[in-house]
Structure formats: structure tokens, C-alpha cells
Design a protein around this motif. Structure first.
Motif, short mmCIF file in Angstrom:
data_model
loop_
_atom_site.label_atom_id
_atom_site.label_comp_id
_atom_site.label_asym_id
_atom_site.label_seq_id
_atom_site.Cartn_x
_atom_site.Cartn_y
_atom_site.Cartn_z
N GLU A 1 0.96 -1.40 -0.28
CA GLU A 1 -0.02 0.05 0.01
C GLU A 1 0.84 1.55 0.00
O GLU A 1 0.45 2.23 -0.57
CB GLU A 1 -0.82 0.00 1.05
N VAL B 1 1.75 2.91 -3.49
CA VAL B 1 0.40 3.26 -4.16
C VAL B 1 -0.10 4.60 -3.39
O VAL B 1 -0.27 5.56 -3.96
CB VAL B 1 -0.63 2.18 -4.32
N ASP C 1 2.04 7.75 -4.45
CA ASP C 1 1.71 8.37 -5.67
C ASP C 1 0.39 9.10 -5.49
O ASP C 1 0.36 10.24 -6.08
CB ASP C 1 1.29 7.27 -6.64
N TYR C 2 -0.57 8.84 -4.96
CA TYR C 2 -1.81 9.55 -4.37
C TYR C 2 -1.48 10.94 -3.88
O TYR C 2 -2.14 11.93 -4.10
CB TYR C 2 -2.91 8.65 -3.76
#
Length: 227
Positions: free
Chosen positions: A93, A96, A99-100
Motif C-alpha cells: 500500500e 501506491v 503516488d496519490y
């Protein structure tokens, strides 16, 4: 009811009432690095209403503990529990979510929100935690399991430098999350109608909760013979 009082150590309160971690985080009580301090010590060093905190924690103590209660587990079982419940998911997680967070920082670059600073801080957490987890899973946890099963002095000495470094990393991670919490006003979206904003704030808080649980179990239980 657990009858929590101000003279109890923070770590002992959390072992009795795990949900108290949420209350402590809201008033910036560092239970990871200062777990051996009493609640009164934290009050003397901080700025919060001691009577209100005691009331909240004692109310929480009346609630049934959901899931696994680590107070009934031995150290090798807790090591396995951390790996299975948290570490694998975090390794998937964190990149990811990083990146968000970067996307959110770019989206609000011209706004008042300080998401660029949040992005830098979370990148530090992502980088540190990734190496941290991989080191523990590969080197530290196997040695730690051997130590608790055999009480070997040789293993104890071999672990000391690893544990010292990990505890230093814990201090960094706690500090970075504290700054993110402050910059985001407790993970409050600046635009509650914007899905990305809401999603990222929610996931940041979830990750803080999970990571602080790991660090608490390590600092205040698994690593105590080496401090």
C-alpha cells in the motif's frame, strides 16, 4: 472496567485499552517513544485536559476488544501477528499511497493547503518504512524469535545494534506523522467534495494508525530487553 489512572504508564494503558491510541494521538501524546512515561508525565510535558483524557480512556475500557487481544499472546506470536496483519499490506500500500499523495500535492499546488510538505514527509515515511519492514522480516524478526524462544545471550548481543537503529527510525517516523497531522488539521480535507482529497486524508490516517500500532508493540514490548 480497567480503572485507568494518571499514574499508569502509557504502554500499560494501551495494553489494557488499545483504542486509547486514538485518544493519545489527537493530543500529541507520543506513546511509541515515551511508553514508559506515565499519563501524568505526558500531561506535565503537553497541553491537554487530563481529566477529559482519563474519562475518554475509561469509557473506552468498558467496550469489548475487537479482534485479537495481544495481551494474551507471547512474543513470537506477536512477531508473526505483525508480519501477517500489517507488514505485507504496508509494503503493497505505501508506494501506491505515496503516488496519490503526490497527485494531491500537484492538484492543490496553487492553493493554501500545504500538501507539498505533506508529500515530502510521507515520502520519507514510505522510504523509511519500506526498508524498515524488509530489514525486520529478513534479519531482525528471525533473530528476535530465536531470542524469545531460547533466551540466548549471543542472540541478544547480535540484536542490540539492530534494535538501536530501529528505535531511532521509530522516532523519525513518529515525528513525520506528527507533522503531517498538524499540516492537515488532523487529516481534515480542504475540500470535502473532492474524492481524491477525502480518500488520501482517510488513507493517511489509516496508515498512521497501523504504523503506530506496530511501533508501539515493538518499542514497548518486543524491544524492551534491548533498551
Amino acid at each position: 472496567m480497567s480503572n485507568i489512572n494518571e499514574n499508569m504508564k502509557l504502554k500499560d494503558i494501551l495494553f489494557k485499552v488499545p483504542a486509547a491510541a486514538d485518544v493519545f494521538r489527537e493530543v500529541n501524546i507520543d506513546f511509541v517513544n515515551n511508553g514508559s512515561d506515565t499519563l501524568k508525565d505526558a500531561y506535565d510535558a503537553g497541553h491537554f485536559n487530563l481529566e477529559n483524557i482519563l474519562y475518554e480512556v475509561n469509557e473506552l475500557s468498558k467496550e469489548r476488544i475487537e479482534g485479537i487481544d495481544v495481551s494474551y499472546m507471547d512474543e513470537p506470536s506477536i512477531i508473526k501477528y505483525i508480519g501477517r496483519k500489517y507488514n505485507d499490506d504496508l509494503l503493497d500500500e505505501l508506494p501506491v499511497l505515496n503516488d496519490y499523495v503526490e497527485k494531491l500535492a500537484k492538484k492543490y499546488k496553487k492553493e493554501d493547503a500545504e500538501y507539498d510538505k505533506v508529500s515530502d514527509l510521507f515520502y520519507n515515511i514510505y522510504r523509511e518504512m519500506t526498508v524498515h519492514i524488509e530489514t525486520e522480516e529478513t534479519d531482525v524478526y528471525p533473530l528476535l524469535t530465536t531470542y524469545y524462544e531460547q533466551q540466548s545471550e549471543v542472540t541478544h548481543e547480535a540484536l542490540k545494534p539492530h534494535i538501536t537503529r530501529l528505535i531511532d527510525e521509530h522516532q523519525n517516523i513518529v515525528s513525520w506523522f506528527k507533522q503531517i497531522r498538524s499540516l492537515t488539521n488532523g487529516y481534515t480535507p480542504v475540500d470535502s467534495n473532492e474524492p481524491l482529497n477525502v480518500f488520501v486524508m482517510k488513507k493517511l490516517e489509516e496508515n498512521e494508525n497501523n504504523i503506530m500500532t506496530i511501533l508501539h508493540l515493538e518499542n514497548n514490548l518486543l524491544f524492551t530487553p534491548f533498551r
